[in-house]
Design an enzyme around this catalytic site. Structure first.
Site, PDB file in Angstrom:
ATOM      1  N   TRP A 200       0.684  -1.283  -0.306  1.00  0.00           N
ATOM      2  CA  TRP A 200       0.117   0.017  -0.059  1.00  0.00           C
ATOM      3  C   TRP A 200       0.835   1.239  -0.089  1.00  0.00           C
ATOM      4  O   TRP A 200       0.582   1.990  -0.868  1.00  0.00           O
ATOM      5  CB  TRP A 200      -1.105  -0.070   1.118  1.00  0.00           C
ATOM      6  CG  TRP A 200      -2.107  -0.998   0.912  1.00  0.00           C
ATOM      7  CD1 TRP A 200      -2.512  -2.162   1.859  1.00  0.00           C
ATOM      8  CD2 TRP A 200      -3.219  -0.951   0.147  1.00  0.00           C
ATOM      9  NE1 TRP A 200      -3.437  -2.652   1.282  1.00  0.00           N
ATOM     10  CE2 TRP A 200      -3.941  -2.231   0.035  1.00  0.00           C
ATOM     11  CE3 TRP A 200      -3.387  -0.004  -0.955  1.00  0.00           C
ATOM     12  CZ2 TRP A 200      -5.004  -2.280  -0.595  1.00  0.00           C
ATOM     13  CZ3 TRP A 200      -4.391  -0.570  -1.976  1.00  0.00           C
ATOM     14  CH2 TRP A 200      -5.265  -1.423  -1.675  1.00  0.00           C
TER      15      TRP A 200
ATOM     16  N   ASP B 245      -1.361   6.408   6.654  1.00  0.00           N
ATOM     17  CA  ASP B 245      -2.349   5.655   5.947  1.00  0.00           C
ATOM     18  C   ASP B 245      -2.848   4.543   7.139  1.00  0.00           C
ATOM     19  O   ASP B 245      -2.358   3.708   7.327  1.00  0.00           O
ATOM     20  CB  ASP B 245      -2.110   5.077   4.702  1.00  0.00           C
ATOM     21  CG  ASP B 245      -3.073   3.990   4.273  1.00  0.00           C
ATOM     22  OD1 ASP B 245      -4.242   4.007   4.913  1.00  0.00           O
ATOM     23  OD2 ASP B 245      -2.990   3.397   3.266  1.00  0.00           O
TER      24      ASP B 245
ATOM     25  N   LYS C 252     -12.259  -1.510   6.710  1.00  0.00           N
ATOM     26  CA  LYS C 252     -11.298  -2.467   7.301  1.00  0.00           C
ATOM     27  C   LYS C 252     -11.704  -2.678   8.666  1.00  0.00           C
ATOM     28  O   LYS C 252     -12.006  -3.767   9.200  1.00  0.00           O
ATOM     29  CB  LYS C 252     -10.043  -2.142   7.212  1.00  0.00           C
ATOM     30  CG  LYS C 252      -9.177  -2.013   5.801  1.00  0.00           C
ATOM     31  CD  LYS C 252      -9.578  -2.941   4.795  1.00  0.00           C
ATOM     32  CE  LYS C 252      -9.102  -2.611   2.976  1.00  0.00           C
ATOM     33  NZ  LYS C 252      -8.007  -1.930   2.917  1.00  0.00           N
TER      34      LYS C 252
END
Ligand code: PLP
Length: 368
Positions: free
Chosen positions: A109, A178, A202
């Site tokens: 990511w 993040d 999530k």
């Protein structure tokens, strides 16, 4: 939710969208026809109606309380997922800056975020875990922070590799994090960050909404020539009502925030519970004599995504298939890493993790 439907629920180890607290789903079900006191469903309600404005204000209030967000930070709820933040962050914070932003590349990511930043401006790889296949994280001694960097970007939990930072770095440049896959899993020292963001699906709600927490002074960097939606300042000024926000997703995230506050009792408790759950699985891995091989180095193991391999790919396939038959769903690892990934977010009950730990031991006995 009727008892029979509730009993059909499996333990969902999916990386996201992921497991939600049953009490949250039950309340959403009760409220769906008519939000008590407002005469209509949240799905039918104007985003400017008092009913929704109350929900929005409560969500912000509870988020601020849970994370103890200082007053000089703004909270906005956006669409476009975390992926849009890969672009919005450099568009707002990097345009017009002369120095490159620092990026810590710790897995899939953060690498994708770097690629987007490069389209927008200068970005420097301050550290890269590629040589060991992203199985570890840097400490402050492992990279040279540029104190003049417009920001230092990191991914607090690499969902695919299963490595997670457990500290809040104290840097001269604003830290941009993040937190998509570990948002609200522990208390954070928000004052050490310039910007924190997380898509909800999530660890904090359904797909469709992304929370962005930004330090006020950084808003001055956003330039007027940005496309309207891409400019943080417009969203702050309109209090997340720049365009029609994802009302249902914000409502449901609000229920999760209330669950964290009232049912769980705050983020310290949530953190202790997450540590207890993750330990059950890592103990099985460490006690398996090498049958299960964890991907992450022990010091950098994620409390959220437990990634491991079995002796062969055939056994991994068999493991996931048999797990599914026992109601342990979504264990297949990401295609780029392979193996098994058990995502055990905030809402995963202890019983689900216990059953997985038992299953792992049994599987080894029968297939060792
Ligand atoms: C899932 C995930 C993303 C991408 O989120 P989208 O909402 O699909 O854009 C980004 N970063 C991390 C750490 C993730 O886990």
């Amino acid at each position: 939710m009727s008892t029979t439907v509730a009993q059909e629920r499996v333990y969902n180890f999916s990386p996201g969208p992921a497991v939600l607290p049953v009490s949250v789903l039950q309340q959403a079900q009760r409220d769906l026809m008519c939000l008590p006191g407002y005469g209509m469903s949240i799905l039918e309600m104007s985003h400017r109606a008092p009913g929704f404005l109350d929900i929005l204000a409560a969500a912000k209030h509870n988020l601020k309380e849970l994370l103890r967000i200082p007053d000089n930070y703004k909270i906005i709820f956006l669409q476009g997922g975390s992926r849009l933040q890969f672009s919005m962050i450099p568009m707002n914070l990097l345009r017009g800056q002369s120095q490159p932003a620092d990026y810590l590349i710790t897995g899939s990511w953060s690498k994708m975020a770097l690629d987007e930043a490069k389209r927008e401006g200068l970005a420097r790889v301050a550290w890269d875990g590629k040589s060991t296949n992203y199985d570890r994280l840097p400490t402050l001694a492992d990279w040279q922070p540029n104190k003049d960097a417009p920001y230092t970007y990191l991914c607090s939990n690499e969902t695919i590799q299963g490595v997670q930072f457990d500290t809040d770095f104290d840097l001269k440049s604003p830290v941009v994090a993040d937190c998509s896959s570990d948002f609200l899993h522990r208390p954070l020292d928000v004052a050490k960050y310039g910007l924190i963001y997380a898509c909800a699906q999530k660890n904090a709600g359904p797909a469709g909404v992304t929370a962005v927490i930004i330090r006020e002074d950084l808003l001055a960097r956003s330039q007027d020539n940005l496309p309207g939606y891409m400019n943080y300042t417009g969203h702050v000024k309109e209090d997340s009502l720049y365009n029609t926000p994802p009302t249902f997703a914000i409502y449901l995230m609000g229920l999760v925030l209330r669950w964290l506050k009232d049912d769980v009792g705050g983020l310290e408790k949530m953190h202790a519970f997450n540590q207890e759950k993750a330990k059950l699985l890592y103990d099985v891995i460490d006690g398996s004599g090498g049958y299960f091989k964890g991907h992450a180095q022990p010091a950098n193991r994620s409390l959220m995504n437990v990634t491991f391999r079995l002796p062969s790919e055939d056994l991994e396939k068999k493991f996931c298939k048999e797990g599914e038959k026992r109601g342990l769903d979504g264990l297949k690892g990401h295609r780029s890493v392979g193996g098994v990934r058990a995502s055990i977010y905030n809402a995963m009950p202890l019983e689900g993790v216990k059953q997985l730990a038992e299953f792992m031991k049994e599987f080894q006995q029968q297939n060792g």
